[in-house]
Scaffold this motif. Sequence first.
Motif, PDB file in Angstrom:
ATOM      1  N   TYR A   1       0.815  -1.214   0.000  1.00  0.00           N
ATOM      2  CA  TYR A   1       0.000   0.000   0.000  1.00  0.00           C
ATOM      3  C   TYR A   1       0.848   1.263   0.000  1.00  0.00           C
ATOM      4  O   TYR A   1       0.431   2.308  -0.509  1.00  0.00           O
ATOM      5  N   HIS A   2       2.078   1.188   0.576  1.00  0.00           N
ATOM      6  CA  HIS A   2       2.971   2.337   0.518  1.00  0.00           C
ATOM      7  C   HIS A   2       3.306   2.688  -0.926  1.00  0.00           C
ATOM      8  O   HIS A   2       3.297   3.861  -1.322  1.00  0.00           O
ATOM      9  N   PHE A   3       3.610   1.664  -1.716  1.00  0.00           N
ATOM     10  CA  PHE A   3       4.003   1.899  -3.107  1.00  0.00           C
ATOM     11  C   PHE A   3       2.825   2.353  -3.965  1.00  0.00           C
ATOM     12  O   PHE A   3       2.982   3.197  -4.845  1.00  0.00           O
TER      13      PHE A   3
ATOM     14  N   ALA B   1      11.550   9.273   2.748  1.00  0.00           N
ATOM     15  CA  ALA B   1      11.756   8.682   1.417  1.00  0.00           C
ATOM     16  C   ALA B   1      10.449   8.575   0.657  1.00  0.00           C
ATOM     17  O   ALA B   1      10.391   8.822  -0.557  1.00  0.00           O
ATOM     18  N   PHE B   2       9.361   8.219   1.360  1.00  0.00           N
ATOM     19  CA  PHE B   2       8.074   8.069   0.682  1.00  0.00           C
ATOM     20  C   PHE B   2       7.554   9.424   0.179  1.00  0.00           C
ATOM     21  O   PHE B   2       7.065   9.523  -0.949  1.00  0.00           O
ATOM     22  N   ILE B   3       7.637  10.458   1.018  1.00  0.00           N
ATOM     23  CA  ILE B   3       7.166  11.782   0.584  1.00  0.00           C
ATOM     24  C   ILE B   3       8.051  12.294  -0.550  1.00  0.00           C
ATOM     25  O   ILE B   3       7.565  12.847  -1.541  1.00  0.00           O
ATOM     26  N   ALA B   4       9.357  12.099  -0.417  1.00  0.00           N
ATOM     27  CA  ALA B   4      10.277  12.541  -1.464  1.00  0.00           C
ATOM     28  C   ALA B   4      10.050  11.790  -2.762  1.00  0.00           C
ATOM     29  O   ALA B   4      10.216  12.349  -3.853  1.00  0.00           O
ATOM     30  N   ALA B   5       9.664  10.506  -2.679  1.00  0.00           N
ATOM     31  CA  ALA B   5       9.394   9.723  -3.887  1.00  0.00           C
ATOM     32  C   ALA B   5       8.183  10.269  -4.635  1.00  0.00           C
ATOM     33  O   ALA B   5       8.163  10.282  -5.874  1.00  0.00           O
ATOM     34  N   VAL B   6       7.166  10.725  -3.881  1.00  0.00           N
ATOM     35  CA  VAL B   6       6.018  11.373  -4.523  1.00  0.00           C
ATOM     36  C   VAL B   6       6.486  12.609  -5.283  1.00  0.00           C
ATOM     37  O   VAL B   6       6.141  12.820  -6.451  1.00  0.00           O
ATOM     38  N   PHE B   7       7.293  13.413  -4.621  1.00  0.00           N
ATOM     39  CA  PHE B   7       7.764  14.645  -5.244  1.00  0.00           C
ATOM     40  C   PHE B   7       8.723  14.360  -6.397  1.00  0.00           C
ATOM     41  O   PHE B   7       8.802  15.135  -7.357  1.00  0.00           O
TER      42      PHE B   7
ATOM     43  N   TYR C   1      16.540  14.141  -7.656  1.00  0.00           N
ATOM     44  CA  TYR C   1      15.359  13.762  -6.886  1.00  0.00           C
ATOM     45  C   TYR C   1      15.573  12.423  -6.181  1.00  0.00           C
ATOM     46  O   TYR C   1      15.253  12.261  -4.999  1.00  0.00           O
ATOM     47  N   TRP C   2      16.113  11.436  -6.910  1.00  0.00           N
ATOM     48  CA  TRP C   2      16.208  10.093  -6.349  1.00  0.00           C
ATOM     49  C   TRP C   2      17.366   9.947  -5.381  1.00  0.00           C
ATOM     50  O   TRP C   2      17.330   9.083  -4.499  1.00  0.00           O
ATOM     51  N   PHE C   3      18.379  10.787  -5.489  1.00  0.00           N
ATOM     52  CA  PHE C   3      19.401  10.832  -4.436  1.00  0.00           C
ATOM     53  C   PHE C   3      18.751  11.254  -3.118  1.00  0.00           C
ATOM     54  O   PHE C   3      19.074  10.724  -2.052  1.00  0.00           O
ATOM     55  N   THR C   4      17.828  12.213  -3.185  1.00  0.00           N
ATOM     56  CA  THR C   4      17.112  12.629  -1.976  1.00  0.00           C
ATOM     57  C   THR C   4      16.292  11.476  -1.410  1.00  0.00           C
ATOM     58  O   THR C   4      16.279  11.242  -0.196  1.00  0.00           O
ATOM     59  N   VAL C   5      15.596  10.755  -2.279  1.00  0.00           N
ATOM     60  CA  VAL C   5      14.786   9.618  -1.826  1.00  0.00           C
ATOM     61  C   VAL C   5      15.651   8.616  -1.064  1.00  0.00           C
ATOM     62  O   VAL C   5      15.275   8.127   0.012  1.00  0.00           O
TER      63      VAL C   5
END
Length: 541
Positions: A20-22, A163-169, A358-362
Amino acid sequence: MAKEQLQVLNALDVAKTQWYHFTAIVIAGMGFFTDAYDLFCVSLVTKLLGRIYYHHDGAPKPGTLPPQVAAAVNGVAFVGTLTGQLFFGWLGDKLGRKKVYGMTLMIMVICSIGSGLSFSDKPTSVMATLCFFRFWLGFGIGGDYPLSATIMSEYANKKTRGAFIAAVFAMQGFGILGGGMVAIIISAAFKSAFPAPAYEDGALASTVPQADYVWRLIVMFGALPAALTYYWRMKMPETARYTALVAKNAKQAASDMSKVLQVELEPEQEKVHTQDKGNDFGLFTKEFLRRHGLHLLGTTTTWFLLDIAFYSQNLFQKDIFSGIGWIPGAQTMNALEEVYKIARAQTLIALFSTVPGYWFTVFFIDKIGRFWIQFMGFFFMTVFMFALAIPYTHWTHPENRIGFVIMYSLTFFFANFGPNATTFVVPAEIFPARLRSTCHGISAAAGKAGAIVGAFGFLYAAQPKDKSKRDAGYPAGFGIKNALIALGCINALGMLFTLLVPESNGRSLEEMSQENEEENGATEMKPQGASDFRTVPVGSV
């Protein structure tokens, strides 16, 4: 003294990463894919709009949008976004996240299509209609910021929440990349199908009639991902934190999350009514100012300063690349060729710097922390901006262009492995549930105010000083140098205001917002730059 945490909220905090997270990341992230596509695709077609609607006396030489028209086309969506962030941020706390989540997508679908149907035989009418739809498109996009961030933060566990919020962004990066790829495909297809005819002197026609369809197809494509996401958004349950802490319905919260987490959770209605004791203050109160005033100042100022730099860089890449000669002058190619080359340049920047940033931040936000990523990003953006601006004449030489492009790409990398991501993440974590969406919307709106400053300010700063060259559509000259120096100074200010932002890594949302504190037991949470900022443990000797 801390209150006893609700079981349903504790279950969310300690839940293992599950499917559900993904799905939540994809559902919320597709909104951001669309947001970025719609906001930035216009930068790919503004020169084409100039060629089609503002050509010079019918002659086969390139046209350019007048500065005031270009400013309106680029900036009106940001005005709409700012308005939408404030309105939907407030509405998300009043009606619930889910109830208003679908509204934003439908507005985006309708207005993306409407933008491409801006028909008229008068240039001013086409631009006015386009600006009308782009304002309302921005209004829908604005709602996605506070709602997506809040929903993801309230669904996530505390270990990997960043990581989850950053992945959305991070889906914003794919939206920018997608915009470039769609523009490349459409322009290449039209260029192949409708080659520019030659005039008697052998020169190619600047604009073929079919070019009018190119920009319309590019802007309307943004409706597709938003429409595909609508059904799945409507199937998401309301977040447990809103249902329990704001709507005061512990039974519904436990029922929803039992299905999501696939565990049995008991409703704890009696605990719900104790949560607001001492925590029922509003936004415009002394208690909010005492607890969260500096935090809101930190999130608004850093996002404002970041977006001045980030959006001006994105919207006017084409002018910078033309200025250093990486993209040929408009007078040397036809309209479809220009769209193709601008899109190719921006896609390369997105592919090798924007998206990786972006993905380095994730990957690192829950290891390094929000504060250090943001501070580091502002620092390196400052360094690279000055490195580009001070020896600007050096970079304009043909043999130095690749070095300029590489350093310019690094500013995008550290914007995204830095404040562009963290300014989105932190406001979704540090404010109380009943004000979380509102405060995120205020922070995001401050960012869009910065984007408006960047869009209008950079446009005028980068104009050639010679009016005849400006009218003929020549690329900007030394105005770019001054603009880059100004952006470097703005990024340096961003480092300073980052000291007001607290570190939320590894802490629950209720701990950050102090909602689990007894009445009169809450203490002011110090920003990261307070007196304990440099305190480190020292071993015995």
